[in-house]
Enzyme design. Structure first.
Site, PDB file in Angstrom:
ATOM      1  N   THR B  47      58.214  86.324  26.721  1.00  0.00           N
ATOM      2  CA  THR B  47      59.135  87.034  27.623  1.00  0.00           C
ATOM      3  C   THR B  47      59.336  86.563  29.033  1.00  0.00           C
ATOM      4  OG1 THR B  47      58.735  89.080  26.452  1.00  0.00           O
ATOM      5  CG2 THR B  47      59.660  89.312  28.595  1.00  0.00           C
ATOM      6  N   ARG B  65      63.602  87.026  22.971  1.00  0.00           N
ATOM      7  CA  ARG B  65      62.734  86.449  21.937  1.00  0.00           C
ATOM      8  C   ARG B  65      61.441  87.255  21.818  1.00  0.00           C
ATOM      9  NH1 ARG B  65      60.986  80.169  22.108  1.00  0.00           N
ATOM     10  NH2 ARG B  65      63.007  79.922  21.133  1.00  0.00           N
ATOM     11  N   LYS B  79      64.868  94.193  25.037  1.00  0.00           N
ATOM     12  CA  LYS B  79      63.718  94.424  25.913  1.00  0.00           C
ATOM     13  C   LYS B  79      64.033  95.346  27.080  1.00  0.00           C
ATOM     14  CE  LYS B  79      61.883  89.992  24.690  1.00  0.00           C
ATOM     15  NZ  LYS B  79      61.243  88.759  25.068  1.00  0.00           N
ATOM     16  N   GLY B  93      54.897  91.989  27.010  1.00  0.00           N
ATOM     17  CA  GLY B  93      53.576  92.248  26.450  1.00  0.00           C
ATOM     18  C   GLY B  93      53.695  92.573  24.975  1.00  0.00           C
ATOM     19  N   SER B 175      55.600  85.795  30.457  1.00  0.00           N
ATOM     20  CA  SER B 175      55.134  84.406  30.481  1.00  0.00           C
ATOM     21  C   SER B 175      56.125  83.499  31.207  1.00  0.00           C
ATOM     22  CB  SER B 175      54.900  83.907  29.059  1.00  0.00           C
ATOM     23  OG  SER B 175      56.097  84.004  28.313  1.00  0.00           O
ATOM     24  N   SER B 215      59.749  82.492  25.751  1.00  0.00           N
ATOM     25  CA  SER B 215      61.035  83.174  25.948  1.00  0.00           C
ATOM     26  C   SER B 215      62.123  82.339  25.318  1.00  0.00           C
ATOM     27  CB  SER B 215      61.337  83.333  27.434  1.00  0.00           C
ATOM     28  OG  SER B 215      60.217  83.803  28.133  1.00  0.00           O
TER      29      SER B 215
END
Lengths: 264, 286
Positions: B47, B65, B79, B93, B175, B215
């Protein structure tokens, strides 16, 4: 019951007099000061070593595949180099032509792959000097297997697939594990995306689980199947993408094409 | 106390930590270590999620993703979660944790709106989320970017899995947060226009999509304005369509599975008989 006296343990030094109890030493590790266990002979250094969990290997990702045909072999690999969640490069080749008739595709730890290629190149050169001819593909296959087993107890972290034409001009593909077990097969895939590609090749190239008529595929058609396979692997494997390098090996030499993939 | 006994002895004044599952958790740990059983892996979202404040409100952005290890579990997941008509929340997460946590607080906010008769405030959502996440001591792996507009103006909060929060003019999580933040730090200014703010959010998400392997796929955006309007755009930018790649390939006909590809061993046709003998009619009494 008779009263009993407890004996107090006091440390006695060489002179025979009492001394202070031993304080456990403080070890200054790279992660800060740690009080070591007092009763070990190594003073606790094993509890708080300076390097914790060092691994000599890193996984740099990628997928390779090879398909053998009646008079050709196709070897392909993606060109992405990664480490963890980072992309290190979008354009690094995983394919290496060892002779005019065979290509080695390797995924895994890039430094081990580079070293393996160096070792194979040198051995191939020595063979060439000694025998006045290039190594044949089955010979290269055996040499690679031996080279990998040589490091049986500290392996090359390299997932290899060897594709080329044999002495008769027929396509040959050899697949390996990390310590040198190998087998000649009709097709093979290795690396992070192998689980997405092998079932596809089993059905399309190996003609498994299908009742329609089997036919020999020309090299151009196999190249298109390889492109489809890599697009599929790129969709579901985060380590596969950017571009795929495809080499077609025939008795006349090696031809290379590149096909762009998604960069996410 | 298990779920069943809880209904018989309801907690009229719940307080402190709940250790209901402590015994079960130790059993799972022991089972995992002993028989080398493979525990099911939670889907993480990898993410890149972002949020910023601009002149007329806030803009939230997220990639689409969801990964399970190195495999892409979902190529186009959502998301950006609804919290209230004027509040939305991006989650990074563990996918289940972000989904359920935001749903829970969203429902609590709705009950509070019924109770108070007032519009929800972003700080209320933030406080409810941090109280729950702290109670679970970081075991709920939800890193959130909360954004919305209320009576006090536009707000962006970042919420970490252990329960700490930050109130900021712009923030990134996940990330891909470093890739996205590099774009924000270069481009953010105070009091941006909506067009520029949305473009900045899109560029930062795309930085995460292309430079972070956790991501990918598309960018979703959500604009929440101080005048009360919301514009939630699924797939605001879709730079990763597969069809152009597939179109560039001259497909082999071996990939087509026409009739005859799969062996048919046996065919049996059983017509379904409807007999009226089994039907009873009971008249309805009104």
């Amino acid at each position: 019951m008779a009263p009993f006296r407890t004996q107090h343990q006091t440390n006695r030094n060489a002179a025979g007099g009492p001394s202070l109890p031993m304080m456990p030493p403080i070890i200054h590790s790279s992660e800060g000061p740690v009080m070591a266990k007092a009763d070990t002979i190594d003073h606790g250094v094993t509890e708080a070593p300076y390097e914790r969990g060092f691994s000599p290997y890193d996984f740099n990702g990628g997928t390779t595949l090879a398909i053998a045909g009646p008079d050709y072999a196709v070897v392909a690999a993606d060109t992405r180099l990664s480490s963890g969640y980072e992309i290190l490069s979008r354009n690094v080749s995983k394919l290496h032509a060892l002779t005019d008739g065979c290509v080695l595709g390797s995924a895994g730890c890039k430094t081990d792959v580079d070293q393996l290629r160096s070792v194979l190149d040198i051995k191939q050169k020595i063979y060439h000097h000694n025998h006045r001819k290039q190594m044949s593909t089955p010979s290269v296959a055996q040499m690679l297997g031996n080279t990998l087993y040589y490091k049986r107890f500290f392996p090359y972290y390299a997932f290899n697939v060897l594709g080329g034409v044999d002495a008769e001009g027929k396509g040959a593909v050899y697949s390996y594990d990390a310590i040198g077990s190998f087998e000649r097969t009709g097709y093979s895939a290795t690396g992070s995306g192998q689980a997405y590609i092998i079932p596809l090749l089993d059905n399309v190239i190996g003609h498994k689980n299908r009742a329609d008529e089997n036919r020999d595929l020309p090299a151009e058609e196999v190249v298109e199947i390889v492109k489809d396979a890599f697009v599929t692997a790129g969709e579901r494997d985060i380590y596969t993408g950017d571009a795929v390098e495809i080499m077609v090996i025939t008795k006349d030499g090696i031809q290379t094409t590149t096909f762009d993939l998604k960069r996410d | 106390m298990s779920e069943i006994t809880k209904s018989l002895n309801p907690d009229t004044k719940p307080s402190g930590f709940s250790f209901d599952n402590a015994h079960r958790n130790t059993m799972i740990e022991q089972a995992a270590m002993s028989s080398n059983a493979i525990l099911p892996m939670a889907t993480k979202t990898g993410t890149t999620i972002v949020g910023l404040v601009y002149k007329g409100g806030v803009v939230l952005g997220a990639d689409t993703r969801a990964t399970g290890g190195s495999e892409v579990a979902e190529k186009n997941c959502e998301k950006i979660h609804y919290m209230a008509p004027n509040i939305y929340c991006c989650g990074a997460g563990t996918a289940a944790d972000t989904e359920k946590t935001t749903e829970l607080i969203s429902s609590q906010l709705e009950l509070l709106r019924m109770n108070t008769g007032k519009e929800s405030r972003v700080v209320t959502a933030c406080t409810m989320l941090k109280r729950m996440l702290f109670r679970y001591q970081g075991h709920i792996s939800a890193a959130l970017v909360l954004g919305g507009c209320d009576v006090n103006g536009p707000h962006i909060y970042q919420i970490y899995p252990h329960g700490s929060t930050g109130k900021l003019p712009y923030t990134t999580m996940g990330s891909g947060s470093l890739a996205a933040m590099s774009v924000f730090e270069t481009g953010w200014t105070e009091g941006m226009e909506e067009g520029d703010a949305v473009k900045l959010v899109q560029r930062s998400i795309l930085a995460g999509v292309f430079n972070d392997l956790g991501s990918g796929s598309n960018c979703d955006t959500c604009v929440i304005r101080t005048d009360g309007t919301v514009q939630y755009t699924r797939g605001a930018v879709t730079p990763n369509e597969t069809q152009p790649l597939r179109d560039a390939i001259n497909h082999s006909d071996r990939l087509n599975m026409g009739p005859g590809t799969t062996v048919v061993l046996d065919t049996k046709f059983t017509p379904r008989k409807v007999s009226l003998e089994d039907v009873t009619v009971t008249e309805m009494e009104t």
